[in-house]
Design a protein around this motif. Sequence first.
Motif, PDB file in Angstrom:
ATOM      1  N   TRP A 269       0.941  -1.242  -0.030  1.00 39.35           N
ATOM      2  CA  TRP A 269      -0.047   0.047  -0.175  1.00 39.35           C
ATOM      3  C   TRP A 269       0.839   1.383   0.029  1.00 39.35           C
ATOM      4  O   TRP A 269       0.854   2.108  -0.787  1.00 39.35           O
ATOM      5  CB  TRP A 269      -0.944   0.079   1.094  1.00 39.35           C
ATOM      6  CG  TRP A 269      -2.159  -1.134   1.049  1.00 39.35           C
ATOM      7  CD1 TRP A 269      -2.166  -2.100   1.750  1.00 39.35           C
ATOM      8  CD2 TRP A 269      -3.093  -0.690   0.140  1.00 39.35           C
ATOM      9  NE1 TRP A 269      -3.421  -3.040   1.512  1.00 39.35           N
ATOM     10  CE2 TRP A 269      -3.945  -2.128   0.382  1.00 39.35           C
ATOM     11  CE3 TRP A 269      -3.585   0.084  -0.744  1.00 39.35           C
ATOM     12  CZ2 TRP A 269      -5.089  -2.216  -0.079  1.00 39.35           C
ATOM     13  CZ3 TRP A 269      -4.928  -0.415  -1.546  1.00 39.35           C
ATOM     14  CH2 TRP A 269      -5.772  -1.340  -1.220  1.00 39.35           C
ATOM     15  N   ALA A 270       2.109   1.225   0.850  1.00 39.43           N
ATOM     16  CA  ALA A 270       2.826   2.458   0.687  1.00 39.43           C
ATOM     17  C   ALA A 270       3.609   2.461  -0.422  1.00 39.43           C
ATOM     18  O   ALA A 270       3.515   3.554  -0.943  1.00 39.43           O
ATOM     19  CB  ALA A 270       3.990   2.185   1.911  1.00 39.43           C
TER      20      ALA A 270
ATOM     21  N   ALA B  22       1.141   3.872  -3.116  1.00 40.74           N
ATOM     22  CA  ALA B  22       1.120   5.318  -2.626  1.00 40.74           C
ATOM     23  C   ALA B  22       2.068   6.284  -3.212  1.00 40.74           C
ATOM     24  O   ALA B  22       1.795   7.368  -3.684  1.00 40.74           O
ATOM     25  CB  ALA B  22       0.755   5.682  -1.168  1.00 40.74           C
ATOM     26  N   TRP B  23       3.341   6.024  -3.083  1.00 34.33           N
ATOM     27  CA  TRP B  23       4.545   6.622  -3.513  1.00 34.33           C
ATOM     28  C   TRP B  23       4.466   6.671  -4.958  1.00 34.33           C
ATOM     29  O   TRP B  23       4.835   7.627  -5.770  1.00 34.33           O
ATOM     30  CB  TRP B  23       5.896   5.863  -3.119  1.00 34.33           C
ATOM     31  CG  TRP B  23       6.231   6.475  -1.578  1.00 34.33           C
ATOM     32  CD1 TRP B  23       6.046   5.277  -0.623  1.00 34.33           C
ATOM     33  CD2 TRP B  23       6.753   7.577  -1.176  1.00 34.33           C
ATOM     34  NE1 TRP B  23       6.651   6.310   0.523  1.00 34.33           N
ATOM     35  CE2 TRP B  23       6.623   7.553   0.090  1.00 34.33           C
ATOM     36  CE3 TRP B  23       6.918   8.825  -1.932  1.00 34.33           C
ATOM     37  CZ2 TRP B  23       7.317   8.813   0.920  1.00 34.33           C
ATOM     38  CZ3 TRP B  23       7.443   9.871  -1.458  1.00 34.33           C
ATOM     39  CH2 TRP B  23       7.467   9.768   0.111  1.00 34.33           C
TER      40      TRP B  23
ATOM     41  N   LEU C 234       1.704   6.316  -7.016  1.00 35.89           N
ATOM     42  CA  LEU C 234       0.538   7.463  -7.320  1.00 35.89           C
ATOM     43  C   LEU C 234       1.119   8.812  -7.037  1.00 35.89           C
ATOM     44  O   LEU C 234       0.867   9.670  -7.953  1.00 35.89           O
ATOM     45  CB  LEU C 234      -0.565   7.160  -6.471  1.00 35.89           C
ATOM     46  CG  LEU C 234      -1.567   5.946  -6.954  1.00 35.89           C
ATOM     47  CD1 LEU C 234      -2.401   5.722  -6.037  1.00 35.89           C
ATOM     48  CD2 LEU C 234      -1.721   6.029  -8.401  1.00 35.89           C
ATOM     49  N   PHE C 235       2.020   9.126  -5.876  1.00 33.49           N
ATOM     50  CA  PHE C 235       2.383  10.376  -5.856  1.00 33.49           C
ATOM     51  C   PHE C 235       3.432  10.871  -6.837  1.00 33.49           C
ATOM     52  O   PHE C 235       3.216  12.047  -7.526  1.00 33.49           O
ATOM     53  CB  PHE C 235       2.998  10.670  -4.357  1.00 33.49           C
ATOM     54  CG  PHE C 235       3.771  11.896  -4.082  1.00 33.49           C
ATOM     55  CD1 PHE C 235       2.949  12.990  -3.654  1.00 33.49           C
ATOM     56  CD2 PHE C 235       5.166  11.945  -4.402  1.00 33.49           C
ATOM     57  CE1 PHE C 235       3.420  14.072  -3.241  1.00 33.49           C
ATOM     58  CE2 PHE C 235       5.519  13.193  -3.985  1.00 33.49           C
ATOM     59  CZ  PHE C 235       4.744  14.312  -3.407  1.00 33.49           C
TER      60      PHE C 235
END
Length: 258
Positions: free
Chosen positions: A12-13, A16-17, A19-20
Amino acid sequence: MNRAEAFPANWWARAAWVLFGLYAIYAASHLEVTPARFATGLEHGAKFVSRLFPPDFKRWELLLKGMVESLQIAVLASVIGTLIATPLALAAARNLMPAWASWPARAVMVLCRSFHPVIVAIVFVKAVGFGALAGILALTVASVGFLGKLMTEAIEEISLKQVEAVRATGAPFFSVVAYAVVPKVFARFIGFVSYETDANLRNSTMVGIVGAGGIGGTLFAAFQRFDYDFVCAIVLTIIGLIMLGEVLTARVKKVFRV
């Protein structure tokens, strides 16, 4: 136990990175942030910097007047902001006050922090006209929001043992504050006020650009006249004033051992 089990992957992390990073690339392309444009900006910036020197201090009277006004705006805004923020912070502290008092006080502080001082200065310029008064009011609002939040957090972090001991004697609320709260937070309050005064000194040079007094108005007028050597003199003077403020802030903290 192998390494994979000891340090499981956090997908998940990682997602998220990713997507960022994708959004950062999208934002840069959408805003036309390109290497060619950056290189062109560097070339134009070099030409602009070359026109700044040597600085022109011949109109030092105008420069001194603007700096003195900026200093006065910063000091008055800090004093008024402190006088308003201190009781507001006491009202917002949840370990001292009930929810019906703390939440409205917190809402006021959030409202004061919601807008940049320049935006608030534009509003006050429209309300009270051009001049230092608009700058003082704008920076006072900013001071209330900043100091109120920090003071509230400092009060909420104190131990309640001394507060409860003073309350057990039947002392009124203001005596509880004077003997149980103030001794615990006074040094930190001095540090907060010193920092906010320094911040107001910097911001007082910005609000003048929108007509709220101070050296910012002089700087903006010099830019409009393409008087870049005088712009350099103003910028150097602002830097000197900010450095002086840093020294004074350090001295004040040393006196109170903050």
